[in-house]
Design an enzyme around this catalytic site. Structure first.
Site, PDB file in Angstrom:
ATOM      1  N   GLU A 174       0.779  -1.248   0.000  1.00  0.00           N
ATOM      2  CA  GLU A 174       0.000   0.000   0.000  1.00  0.00           C
ATOM      3  C   GLU A 174       0.804   1.289   0.000  1.00  0.00           C
ATOM      4  OE1 GLU A 174      -3.187   0.069   2.837  1.00  0.00           O
ATOM      5  OE2 GLU A 174      -4.158  -1.674   1.958  1.00  0.00           O
ATOM      6  N   GLU A 372      -5.924  -8.694   0.319  1.00  0.00           N
ATOM      7  CA  GLU A 372      -6.614  -8.392   1.579  1.00  0.00           C
ATOM      8  C   GLU A 372      -8.067  -8.067   1.281  1.00  0.00           C
ATOM      9  OE1 GLU A 372      -4.888  -5.401   4.191  1.00  0.00           O
ATOM     10  OE2 GLU A 372      -2.869  -6.075   3.688  1.00  0.00           O
TER      11      GLU A 372
HETATM   12  C1  BGP Z   1      -4.743  -2.484   5.217  1.00  0.00           C
HETATM   13  C2  BGP Z   1      -3.408  -2.883   5.771  1.00  0.00           C
HETATM   14  C3  BGP Z   1      -3.463  -3.971   6.802  1.00  0.00           C
HETATM   15  C4  BGP Z   1      -4.709  -4.008   7.649  1.00  0.00           C
HETATM   16  C5  BGP Z   1      -5.970  -3.559   6.943  1.00  0.00           C
HETATM   17  C6  BGP Z   1      -7.167  -3.311   7.841  1.00  0.00           C
HETATM   18  O1  BGP Z   1      -4.663  -1.212   4.681  1.00  0.00           O
HETATM   19  O2  BGP Z   1      -2.583  -3.329   4.736  1.00  0.00           O
HETATM   20  O3  BGP Z   1      -2.271  -3.956   7.518  1.00  0.00           O
HETATM   21  O4  BGP Z   1      -4.515  -3.529   8.889  1.00  0.00           O
HETATM   22  O5  BGP Z   1      -5.765  -2.414   6.170  1.00  0.00           O
HETATM   23  O6  BGP Z   1      -7.036  -2.100   8.493  1.00  0.00           O
HETATM   24  P1  BGP Z   1      -7.268  -1.993  10.047  1.00  0.00           P
HETATM   25  O7  BGP Z   1      -6.352  -2.966  10.678  1.00  0.00           O
HETATM   26  O8  BGP Z   1      -6.937  -0.616  10.440  1.00  0.00           O
HETATM   27  O9  BGP Z   1      -8.688  -2.316  10.280  1.00  0.00           O
END
Ligand code: BGP
Length: 473
Positions: A174, A372
């Protein structure tokens, strides 16, 4: 894994699960200085560790000591792939050492061996918000081209250490949140580059330089990976959000295009063999200095990605004529009246996944893996020890339906689906444990209490059956 088998699995990141933040020679990583926050109260970014504050990365979910047990549970679900990240500060504690920390290398070799033992394909991210703090303090982070060299040296160390065992690599997670054209919140520039937006001098120039250097580092890493092992497949992961128009006012449709598209210039640079001209012209007009040397130009030409990783959680509504552009929100902004939101305000939009898969595939023609996707929710551990997370099943199910349409009806080459946080872990944006994603519950609370026991949720069996039922599309 048999060839052409769809890669069902999940994704985790070192700083959100490993813990053991100061063990076996690990250095301080940027996220080790970020406190516990909530949806309302942003995480605090500290200069030093304050013993009175809570730092969720320090213990994580103790994956460092429990990886065997955790991987066995993922294997029981039938996982074909697990995306992990390597914490740079475990390998080069300060980032600029001549020799790596062997204990750090050993840990990841052990994790990868454990995955292979269970027939789980390791997908390894080399940079998922995990940068040695020393590189920020001493060198100014990614603004400095020396950091690109340190990163490449670290990548080379890992390509060699895991040669023949890891086939799929991800250079960065990201980086696309770095864009000189937009106002950023401190946490976003910090998680990516260890620098607070509000403290940056000459913000646009700094962000453009960071972004350029990271993009260059990615294409150079691709070349090194291939030199070390031609079997290596290298991708980069982008967290993308389609920004829909508020209505069919052509200006709003144009705003929507621009807002969605502005996160793509780094992907263009990594897939099309050159840093995009439109971006360089944009910089020029804004007085941002950026020189693409001849050496850089050949690096872009030679380091094209093999695949694209897509992180997808929600869509948004593009800024429209007359709204308040300066509204400070984390994934907030205008709410889409057609969609429901998670408790953390993220719009739930399965169709957005199909939209993006199509958009990306038609633009680049490269294989895509969903790296993800998932729902952050509050889970209730019932008195009988069960967790009835039907909302999570529904979320994943609906997104998979759209993924299937993209593959079967739109002919998108998507070769895997990795659910974010298959085992509960620390939230990146808020630092909470309460914001849970997993098929596996971890008994840990935001005040850092809890036995760390692992408990299967209802969704565990659901995902297990789904994987069993479908090995290809
Ligand atoms: C993405 C990241 C992850 C993860 C996810 C969910 O942007 O790559 O590391 O954390 O988001 O976000 P959060 O954990 O803040 O709910």
């Amino acid at each position: 894994m048999t060839k052409n088998e769809f890669l069902w699995g999940g994704s985790i990141a070192a700083h959100q699960c490993e813990g053991a933040w100061d063990q076996d020679g690990k250095g301080i990583g940027i996220m080790d200085l970020v406190t516990q926050g909530t949806y309302e109260k942003p995480r605090e970014i500290c200069k030093t560790i304050d013993p009175d504050k809570l730092y969720p990365s320090h213990e994580g979910i103790d994956f460092y000591h429990r990886y065997k047990e955790d991987i066995a549970l993922l294997a029981e679900m039938g996982f074909k792939a697990l995306r992990i990240s390597i914490d740079w500060s475990r390998i080069y504690p300060k980032g600029d050492e001549a020799e790596p920390n062997q204990l750090g290398i050993q840990f990841y070799q052990n994790v990868v061996d454990e995955l292979l033992k269970h027939d789980i394909e390791p997908i390894v991210t080399l940079y998922h918000f995990e940068m040695p703090v020393h590189l920020v303090r001493e060198y100014g982070s990614w603004v400095n081209p020396k950091v690109v060299e340190f990163y490449l040296n670290y990548c080379q160390t890992m390509f060699e250490a895991l040669k023949g065992k890891v086939r799929y690599w991800v250079t960065f997670n990201e980086m696309n949140h770095i864009d000189p054209q937009t106002e950023a919140s401190d946490i976003f520039t910090y998680i990516i580059a260890g620098l607070k937006y509000t403290e940056m001098e000459n913000k646009k120039q700094t962000l453009a330089t960071i972004s350029y250097n990271m993009t260059l580092a990615s294409v150079k890493a691709v070349k090194i990976a291939r030199t070390i092992d031609p079997e290596n497949q290298v991708g980069c992961v982008f967290g993308l959000t389609p920004a829909y128009p508020l209505n069919c006012d052509p200006q709003n449709v144009m705003n929507s295009f621009k807002e969605t598209d502005r996160e793509f210039y780094q992907i263009d640079a990594m897939c099309m063999g050159k840093f995009p001209e439109y971006k360089l012209k944009e910089y020029q007009v804004q007085g941002i200095e950026l020189i693409v040397s001849e050496e850089d130009a050949s690096a872009f030409a030679e380091g094209k990605l093999d695949f694209i990783g897509l992180n997808y959680y929600s869509s948004s509504v593009a800024h429209y004529e007359g709204d308040d552009e300066n509204e400070e929100t984390l994934f907030g902004g205008t709410q889409n009246p057609y969609l429901q939101q998670s408790k953390w305000g993220w719009a739930i939009d399965p169709t957005g996944l199909r939209y993006l898969l199509n958009y990306i595939y038609r633009r680049y023609g490269l294989p895509i893996i969903i790296t993800e996707n998932g729902l952050g929710a509050v889970d209730q551990l019932e008195a009988d020890g069960t967790i009835q997370d039907d909302y999570r099943i529904e979320y994943v199910q609906k997104h998979l339906e759209q993924m299937e349409k993209a593959i079967v009806e739109d002919y998108v080459d998507c070769f895997g689906y990795l659910m974010w946080g298959p085992i509960d872990l620390v939230s990146a944006t808020t630092g909470e444990m309460k914001k849970r994603y997993g098929f596996i519950y971890v008994d840990k609370n935001d005040d850092q209490t809890g036995s760390l026991a692992r408990i299967k949720k209802k969704s565990f069996t659901w995902y297990q059956e789904l994987i069993k039922a479908k090995s290809t599309f």
